[in-house]
Write an enzyme that holds these catalytic residues in place. Structure first.
Site, short mmCIF file in Angstrom:
data_model
loop_
_atom_site.label_atom_id
_atom_site.label_comp_id
_atom_site.label_asym_id
_atom_site.label_seq_id
_atom_site.Cartn_x
_atom_site.Cartn_y
_atom_site.Cartn_z
N GLY A 191 38.69 10.28 2.07
CA GLY A 191 39.08 9.36 0.99
C GLY A 191 38.75 7.93 1.37
N ARG A 197 34.55 14.42 0.95
CA ARG A 197 35.46 15.20 1.80
C ARG A 197 34.73 16.47 2.23
NH1 ARG A 197 40.50 13.10 1.98
NH2 ARG A 197 41.33 12.01 0.16
N ASN A 248 42.27 11.58 9.31
CA ASN A 248 42.60 12.74 10.14
C ASN A 248 41.55 13.84 10.19
OD1 ASN A 248 45.13 12.75 11.60
ND2 ASN A 248 45.99 12.08 9.66
N GLY A 249 41.13 14.31 9.02
CA GLY A 249 40.14 15.39 8.98
C GLY A 249 38.84 14.93 9.63
N THR A 300 42.57 4.71 6.75
CA THR A 300 43.35 5.45 5.74
C THR A 300 44.53 4.61 5.27
OG1 THR A 300 44.89 7.27 5.27
CG2 THR A 300 44.58 6.79 7.57
N ILE A 301 44.75 4.64 3.98
CA ILE A 301 45.91 3.94 3.44
C ILE A 301 47.20 4.62 3.89
CG2 ILE A 301 44.67 3.08 1.42
CD1 ILE A 301 46.28 5.17 -0.25
N ASP A 302 47.10 5.87 4.38
CA ASP A 302 48.31 6.62 4.74
C ASP A 302 48.89 6.21 6.10
OD1 ASP A 302 47.86 8.00 2.43
OD2 ASP A 302 47.11 9.82 3.38
N GLU A 345 54.14 10.82 -2.90
CA GLU A 345 53.62 11.97 -3.66
C GLU A 345 53.88 13.29 -2.93
OE1 GLU A 345 49.33 11.94 -4.11
OE2 GLU A 345 49.09 11.06 -2.13
N ARG A 348 61.86 6.66 -16.16
CA ARG A 348 60.43 6.46 -16.40
C ARG A 348 59.66 6.60 -15.08
NH1 ARG A 348 61.70 7.03 -20.96
NH2 ARG A 348 61.32 5.63 -22.72
O1 F6P Z 1 44.21 10.13 2.45
C1 F6P Z 1 44.28 9.11 1.55
C2 F6P Z 1 44.78 9.58 0.20
O2 F6P Z 1 44.67 8.51 -0.70
C3 F6P Z 1 46.19 10.16 0.19
O3 F6P Z 1 47.18 9.18 0.17
C4 F6P Z 1 46.14 10.98 -1.05
O4 F6P Z 1 47.11 11.99 -0.99
C5 F6P Z 1 44.76 11.53 -1.04
O5 F6P Z 1 43.98 10.65 -0.29
C6 F6P Z 1 44.13 11.70 -2.41
O6 F6P Z 1 42.92 12.34 -2.25
P1 F6P Z 1 41.75 12.36 -3.34
O7 F6P Z 1 41.14 11.00 -3.39
O8 F6P Z 1 40.80 13.36 -2.81
O9 F6P Z 1 42.38 12.71 -4.63
#
Ligand code: F6P
Length: 358
Positions: free
Chosen positions: A10, A74, A113-114, A135-137, A232, A276
């Site tokens: 991503g 990916r 990670n991957g 990664t934003i994560d 999420e 909401r």
């Molecule tokens: O790994 C970054 C991320 O944005 C996660 O936060 C999210 O769950 C995922 O990628 C979304 O993946 P995709 O862009 O394949 O929908």
């Protein structure tokens, strides 16, 4: 020296500024002895030998540009050793062939990670690899911060900031769903930074009853609204007790587009309130990197180029105690950095009176 560069997985803010940091340093310090190739769409380009020679101009004016000039895709790690449909070779073998055929002296790989699992696999098969943590994560092991994380915090916080006024006007409960399937760093940091009242992350399974109680407590204290920052990947306490298989099956049956809608329904039933849901989604990954990420990616980029000059391969550049350090890929690959449920930042949130939904 022939260098192949790729961005994989991503996307996030700062990929271009990181590429720029590596390239500018290599061109400046090695001059015409270095040739850089841009591999298209991550490992796909390496598998299919799809790359082009870059020149210094390609890396100009991209410091603030979002996305990645190389494209990304990916390519799941579990498929790397499988025979591809169109040949007798595995994806790994195809990648090794590309490296060998073009004579790449090093691959610079930007990913999460991957991506790091595959980078380590390539390294184990003799490819010279240097990686940068994106990664934003913020869930990569070995580095305190990944790039993209700070920019995404800014965006998610801006969303939650804006929700405050409309939540106040209508005396409503709002859920803002923040990205992060396995790790709650982004939700936690953005939630605290923007004054969310309840923060729900995958590392701390939630109880709908406890969240409802937190909302009702706020009402008793005269608060007109409540805002939840929900990752999420949030899971309930009941789900946390399930086997992996049962959890997967339960989620497949879940009649909601995402977890936030389920929590909204649960809270509606418990509190009788209008709830909401707002989902900024990929907006959190888009646009220009914030200045902190421009700086971090530049430091990572320079450090990666220096590792290449020193012929120190098989490392990821990382941030530790505000120093950029090399971390062996063997220590990074396959490990997830999640939020410690009893760590300092969670304790700080609780000390402020925030509910963590448990
Ligand atoms: O790994 C970054 C991320 O944005 C996660 O936060 C999210 O769950 C995922 O990628 C979304 O993946 P995709 O862009 O394949 O929908």
């Amino acid at each position: 020296m022939k260098i192949g560069m790729l961005t994989s997985g991503g996307d996030c803010q700062g990929l271009n500024s990181a590429l720029r940091g590596v390239a500018k340093t290599l061109y400046n310090e090695l001059g015409s002895t270095v040739t850089i190739y841009g591999i298209r769409d991550g490992y796909r380009g390496l598998i299919e030998a799809d790359y082009r020679q870059m020149n210094p101009q390609d890396f100009s004016d991209i410091l603030t540009l979002g996305g990645t000039i190389l494209g990304t895709s990916r390519q799941p790690f579990k498929e790397m050793r499988k025979i591809t449909e169109d040949s007798e070779e595995t994806k790994l073998e195809k990648m090794l062939r590309t490296v060998d055929h073009e004579g790449f002296d090093c691959l610079v790989i930007l990913g999460g990670n991957g991506t790091h699992k595959t980078a380590h696999l390539l390294s184990q098969h003799g490819v010279n690899v240097v990686t940068l943590p994106k990664t934003i994560d913020n869930d990569l092991w070995g580095t305190e911060t990944t790039f993209g994380f700070q920019s995404a915090i800014n965006i998610a916080s801006t969303v939650i900031d804006s929700i405050h006024s409309t939540a106040f006007s209508h005396s409503r409960v709002f859920i803002v769903e923040v990205m992060g399937h396995k790790a709650g760093w982004l939700t936690l940091y953005a939630g605290i930074a923007s004054g969310a009242d309840i923060i729900v992350i995958p590392e701390i399974p939630y109880s709908a009853e406890k969240i409802a109680q937190a909302i009702e407590k706020r009402e008793r204290n005269g608060k007109r609204f409540s805002i939840l920052a929900v990752a999420e990947g949030a899971i309930s306490q009941e789900e946390a007790a399930m086997s992996k298989k049962a959890f997967k099956a339960a989620r497949e049956q879940m009649p909601y587009p995402s977890i936030s809608y389920r929590i909204a329904d649960e809270l509606k039933a418990l509190t009788g309130q209008e709830i909401r849901v707002t989902i900024p989604g990929h907006y959190q990954r888009g646009g220009a990197p914030c200045p902190a990420d421009r700086l971090l990616t530049t430091r990572f980029g320079v450090a990666a180029a220096q590792l290449i000059r020193q012929k120190k391969f098989g490392y990821m550049v990382a941030l530790q105690s505000n120093h950029i350090v090399p971390v062996p890929l063997s220590e990074v690959a396959g490990k997830l950095k999640t939020v410690p449920p009893d760590g300092e930042i969670v304790r700080a949130a609780r000390a402020l009176g925030l509910s963590m939904g448990d």
